[in-house]
Design a protein around this motif. Sequence first.
Motif, short mmCIF file in Angstrom:
data_model
loop_
_atom_site.label_atom_id
_atom_site.label_comp_id
_atom_site.label_asym_id
_atom_site.label_seq_id
_atom_site.Cartn_x
_atom_site.Cartn_y
_atom_site.Cartn_z
N LYS A 131 -21.25 -32.35 -12.94
CA LYS A 131 -22.57 -32.20 -13.55
C LYS A 131 -22.51 -31.90 -15.05
CE LYS A 131 -24.22 -29.38 -10.27
NZ LYS A 131 -25.23 -28.56 -9.58
N SER A 169 -22.86 -35.06 -16.88
CA SER A 169 -24.03 -35.89 -16.61
C SER A 169 -25.02 -35.84 -17.75
CB SER A 169 -24.71 -35.43 -15.31
OG SER A 169 -25.25 -34.13 -15.48
N VAL A 192 -31.56 -32.16 -12.27
CA VAL A 192 -30.12 -32.19 -12.48
C VAL A 192 -29.44 -32.81 -11.28
CG1 VAL A 192 -28.06 -30.80 -12.86
CG2 VAL A 192 -30.19 -30.17 -13.97
N GLU A 193 -28.49 -33.69 -11.54
CA GLU A 193 -27.79 -34.39 -10.48
C GLU A 193 -27.06 -33.43 -9.55
OE1 GLU A 193 -23.96 -37.47 -10.28
OE2 GLU A 193 -24.82 -36.83 -12.18
#
Length: 451
Positions: A246, A249, A238-239
């Motif tokens: 997020k 994303s 996960v970014e």
Amino acid sequence: MATINPETVIANSKFNKFHLLVFIWCFIAIASDGFDIAVYGLGLPQMMSDFEITPATAGAIGSYAMMGMMIGTFVLGTMTDVIGRKRVLAICLVIIGLFNFLAGFAPNETVFVIFRFIASIGMGGLMPAVISLMAEYSPRKNRAMIVALMYCGYSIGTIGASLLGIYFLEYLSWRLFFWVSIFTVVITPFFLKQFPESISFHLARGNKEKIADILNRATGTDKYSAADEYAIPDTASVEKGLPFKKIFSERKALSTIMFWIAVISCLLMISGLGTWLPNIMQESGYGVSSAMIFTMTLAVGQMSGSLAGGYMVDKIGHRNVLLTLLGTGAAAFVLLSLTGSTVLLFVLIAVAGACTAGSQNLINPYITMFYPSDIRGSGLSIAVGMGRIGSITGPLLIGWVLMTNMPAQLSFLGFALPCITAFCALLFVQEQYGTEVQKGRFRKVKEAAAV
């Protein structure tokens, strides 16, 4: 040494006294929330007389409280992934109890609004924390039903407030409702002692001993220790960044916005009904006690919708259940605005409760499980925070309608539109980009080891 995914361990565990403890505290917390939200609508007719205010002003006061909930959802809700869901929940319980208690002593509407607004900040932060914790600590096999049962606490709180109104409101002041709220302050020390913090919170801080203790309690074993390695693999990709960034994303942007629209629509209906149902029924010719019974009927419907929906989620999936409830709700509201039968009114109000609060109760875990574990609290908090737009406008809109010369019962017709809006929004949710798919089958998460 193998790496253990604590989320998978809990998901595969069997319901025991540890899960029951989490359930009981979440149930109590959400029951207090249901009670505190209901008391304003139940005491409103008497309060309007005492403070000499119009329906429009009363609707505005209800909306001010919802603004506080919006702030609480954004501020306290997003803090769950920072300071821990347990701490946020404790803060919410104290704020709710203390300031609702003080609101019961308000000499005028201005002072009442101030205290109710602050109390509502706690009410706004409570829901996301409770949902996230209950979903996190529920065995996967019956998670939907456990969360649905927990949501019944909200309706139990509403029913408790209604019974208090039926037996005491005609003899005592509406202020009694708010004084009872101090209960949540009293129980907070016991909550802090007994309730576990979120696994994801401990994992982010390397609290291996606490993780091992929770896993041993959840599984009824003693095979986990601080010497083990713990990780949730699906969060590694996960970014990094702010939670707000997020949740958009990895192709989640459209679904995130659709969740917001659905929650706005559901909370508009819930707040509108919760604030004005007793008044609408009294304006339609029913007595105080009868109006309270209508509120209890709404709460029974809410429980029925949550339980039936929670059961069906494991059969046909969250979205299919939600679409069925919302479509049925739209039809029920149209019929409510037209019927003159008291028996049919009771039936339709129960259906309305099942399809509004029942839908919201199922959307929340749907959203929770859509996002990765490290942003579940934030993802749900932001969605519910946006949904407070509906909570704010609901009491205002119905208050304005009641200021007109049209029959009060026709105001039910306005609830059909948000039902249809939420229905359409959920059609565009892209489940394939969520962390877990629905329909009772869960995506196999890549993990180093499942112990």
